[in-house]
Design an enzyme around this catalytic site. Structure first.
Site, PDB file in Angstrom:
ATOM      1  N   SER A 143      52.127  -7.543 -51.685  1.00 26.20           N
ATOM      2  CA  SER A 143      50.792  -8.080 -51.384  1.00 26.20           C
ATOM      3  C   SER A 143      49.671  -7.048 -51.427  1.00 26.20           C
ATOM      4  O   SER A 143      48.499  -7.428 -51.423  1.00 26.20           O
ATOM      5  CB  SER A 143      50.784  -8.729 -50.000  1.00 26.20           C
ATOM      6  OG  SER A 143      51.468  -9.954 -50.037  1.00 26.20           O
ATOM      7  N   LYS A 148      47.121  -7.482 -53.989  1.00 26.70           N
ATOM      8  CA  LYS A 148      46.081  -8.511 -53.847  1.00 26.70           C
ATOM      9  C   LYS A 148      44.688  -7.889 -53.699  1.00 26.70           C
ATOM     10  O   LYS A 148      43.685  -8.524 -54.025  1.00 26.70           O
ATOM     11  CB  LYS A 148      46.405  -9.408 -52.650  1.00 26.70           C
ATOM     12  CG  LYS A 148      47.694 -10.228 -52.832  1.00 26.70           C
ATOM     13  CD  LYS A 148      48.089 -10.942 -51.538  1.00 26.70           C
ATOM     14  CE  LYS A 148      49.386 -11.740 -51.699  1.00 26.70           C
ATOM     15  NZ  LYS A 148      49.825 -12.339 -50.403  1.00 26.70           N
ATOM     16  N   TYR A 191      51.302 -13.864 -60.946  1.00 21.69           N
ATOM     17  CA  TYR A 191      51.280 -13.422 -59.542  1.00 21.69           C
ATOM     18  C   TYR A 191      52.558 -12.654 -59.175  1.00 21.69           C
ATOM     19  O   TYR A 191      52.505 -11.555 -58.619  1.00 21.69           O
ATOM     20  CB  TYR A 191      51.091 -14.657 -58.658  1.00 21.69           C
ATOM     21  CG  TYR A 191      51.300 -14.420 -57.190  1.00 21.69           C
ATOM     22  CD1 TYR A 191      50.327 -13.796 -56.415  1.00 21.69           C
ATOM     23  CD2 TYR A 191      52.468 -14.838 -56.555  1.00 21.69           C
ATOM     24  CE1 TYR A 191      50.520 -13.584 -55.056  1.00 21.69           C
ATOM     25  CE2 TYR A 191      52.675 -14.634 -55.207  1.00 21.69           C
ATOM     26  CZ  TYR A 191      51.704 -14.002 -54.461  1.00 21.69           C
ATOM     27  OH  TYR A 191      51.898 -13.793 -53.115  1.00 21.69           O
ATOM     28  N   TYR A 202      47.350 -10.752 -42.174  1.00 21.26           N
ATOM     29  CA  TYR A 202      47.670 -12.156 -41.853  1.00 21.26           C
ATOM     30  C   TYR A 202      47.468 -12.419 -40.363  1.00 21.26           C
ATOM     31  O   TYR A 202      46.464 -11.994 -39.804  1.00 21.26           O
ATOM     32  CB  TYR A 202      49.093 -12.494 -42.334  1.00 21.26           C
ATOM     33  CG  TYR A 202      49.350 -11.959 -43.719  1.00 21.26           C
ATOM     34  CD1 TYR A 202      48.659 -12.491 -44.806  1.00 21.26           C
ATOM     35  CD2 TYR A 202      50.197 -10.893 -43.956  1.00 21.26           C
ATOM     36  CE1 TYR A 202      48.849 -11.987 -46.085  1.00 21.26           C
ATOM     37  CE2 TYR A 202      50.388 -10.380 -45.226  1.00 21.26           C
ATOM     38  CZ  TYR A 202      49.710 -10.932 -46.282  1.00 21.26           C
ATOM     39  OH  TYR A 202      49.887 -10.430 -47.538  1.00 21.26           O
ATOM     40  N   VAL A 221      55.049  -6.970 -48.287  1.00 18.48           N
ATOM     41  CA  VAL A 221      56.343  -7.291 -47.712  1.00 18.48           C
ATOM     42  C   VAL A 221      57.435  -6.306 -48.182  1.00 18.48           C
ATOM     43  O   VAL A 221      58.555  -6.310 -47.674  1.00 18.48           O
ATOM     44  CB  VAL A 221      56.661  -8.788 -48.007  1.00 18.48           C
ATOM     45  CG1 VAL A 221      57.209  -8.967 -49.416  1.00 18.48           C
ATOM     46  CG2 VAL A 221      57.588  -9.375 -46.977  1.00 18.48           C
TER      47      VAL A 221
HETATM   48  O1  DON Z   1      54.416 -14.062 -52.572  1.00 14.34           O
HETATM   49  C1  DON Z   1      55.101 -13.407 -51.819  1.00 14.34           C
HETATM   50  O2  DON Z   1      55.666 -13.896 -50.847  1.00 14.34           O
HETATM   51  C2  DON Z   1      55.246 -11.912 -52.095  1.00 14.34           C
HETATM   52  N1  DON Z   1      55.189 -11.671 -53.508  1.00 14.34           N
HETATM   53  C3  DON Z   1      54.141 -11.116 -51.428  1.00 14.34           C
HETATM   54  C4  DON Z   1      54.049 -11.361 -49.941  1.00 14.34           C
HETATM   55  C5  DON Z   1      53.670 -10.175 -49.153  1.00 14.34           C
HETATM   56  O3  DON Z   1      53.747  -9.050 -49.593  1.00 14.34           O
HETATM   57  C6  DON Z   1      53.293 -10.411 -47.741  1.00 14.34           C
HETATM   58  N2  DON Z   1      52.924  -9.187 -47.063  1.00 14.34           N
HETATM   59  N3  DON Z   1      53.261  -8.691 -46.064  1.00 14.34           N
END
Ligand code: DON
Length: 303
Positions: free
Chosen positions: A64, A67, A191, A239, A257
């Site tokens: 993420s 982003k 994405y 978040y 993540v």
């Molecule tokens: O879409 C997802 O769930 C992952 N590619 C990215 C989510 C993420 O990194 C949340 N961050 N803490």
């Protein structure tokens, strides 16, 4: 103010001394295999110096954190038009929450929760082929980092595609509300691939310098946009853990993540920390702890 190199060494040894590494993300099989007992921290200062400790040469999945880069690109391409499709408020919910998207008629709360990042990616994609949009994203990140050795891990992207049921649900919800220009498959393919970019903390700290607004830093977006990106990182970057992060760490940050966090001391420092084990919000457990200690020792805060 304390001496930065010795503070970083201490953070690294403190992290290794504590046996509670948190839990690695389970929902992306490739990430579930990562050894949680790893730690790295890199700090790029506005004077051009880089200070670091731990495994700062090990590439990890930035997830993420990308982003922030895609948001910068989307705003560069379409300006404020993006805000007709995505909000700018903290969600108070998990990054992959579905319920709010239905309640709010397919307009994601902010560009950092997954739904908002899928819309942002769709905006970056426009009418182009995913390959072209991804090339632009990689180019932006490499330019910011001053390194060409930054790549997408195809196995991670494939692993997330195979198990990305929640993201497919979000993308189809967006499409049902006419908030996707491309098909869910095309938007999500792009994405998942940008989320699967890998960087070391050295590269990520260097890449974050574009958010510093200081002389000599990579000039990729305007000073006004830098302030706005930092505002969104502070309010939405962690978040439903964003308030706690602002309270404890006191500077804007964006988590992934994969266990990475990019945090910015405006005008002064770009910090990248990595430890793959996560806390209950899905943000790096030891990374957050280390950042709280670092900002307190260095007397860094935006407040
Ligand atoms: O879409 C997802 O769930 C992952 N590619 C990215 C989510 C993420 O990194 C949340 N961050 N803490």
């Amino acid at each position: 103010m304390s001496d930065l190199p010795s503070v970083l060494q201490r953070l690294d040894s403190d992290a290794r001394a504590d046996a509670d590494w948190g839990q690695v993300a389970q929902y992306i099989p490739q990430l579930a295999q990562v050894d949680p007992a790893q730690f790295a921290i890199s700090v790029a200062l506005a004077d051009g110096s880089l200070h670091e400790a731990g495994a700062c040469e090990v590439p990890f999945s930035v997830q993420s954190i990308t982003k922030v880069f895609t948001l910068a690109i989307a705003l560069g391409r379409s300006g404020d038009q993006l805000w007709t499709r995505v909000g700018r408020e903290p969600s108070g919910r998990a990054f992959n929450s579905i319920v709010q998207l239905e309640q709010e008629a397919g307009r994601p709360r902010n560009p950092f929760i997954n739904a908002g990042a899928i819309v942002t990616t769709d905006e970056v994609l426009g009418a182009r082929a995913p390959r072209e949009a991804l090339a632009e994203i990689i180019r932006f990140v490499r330019t910011a980092a001053g390194s060409d050795d930054i790549h997408i891990n195809e196995a991670v992207a494939a692993s997330e595609t195979a198990y990305g049921h929640r993201n497919f649900a979000l993308a189809h919800f967006l499409a049902a509300h006419d908030n996707l220009r491309n098909t869910p498959e095309k938007a999500l393919g792009t994405y998942f691939h940008h989320c699967a970019l890998e960087m070391t903390t050295s590269q990520l700290a260097m890449a974050g310098r574009f958010l510093l607004d200081a002389p000599g830093m990579p000039h990729l977006v305007s000073p006004r946009r830098i302030r706005r990106l930092n505002a969104l990182m502070l309010t939405c970057g962690h978040y439903d853990g964003s308030g706690d992060f602002a309270y404890r760490v006191g500077i804007p940050g964006k988590s992934g993540v994969g266990g990475g966090i990019l945090a910015i001391v405006p005008g002064q420092a770009s910090i990248a920390v990595w430890s793959p084990g996560l806390n209950r919000y899905g943000n790096s457990h030891k990374g957050t702890e280390a950042l709280a200690k670092l900002t307190s020792e260095m007397d860094w805060s935006i407040f």
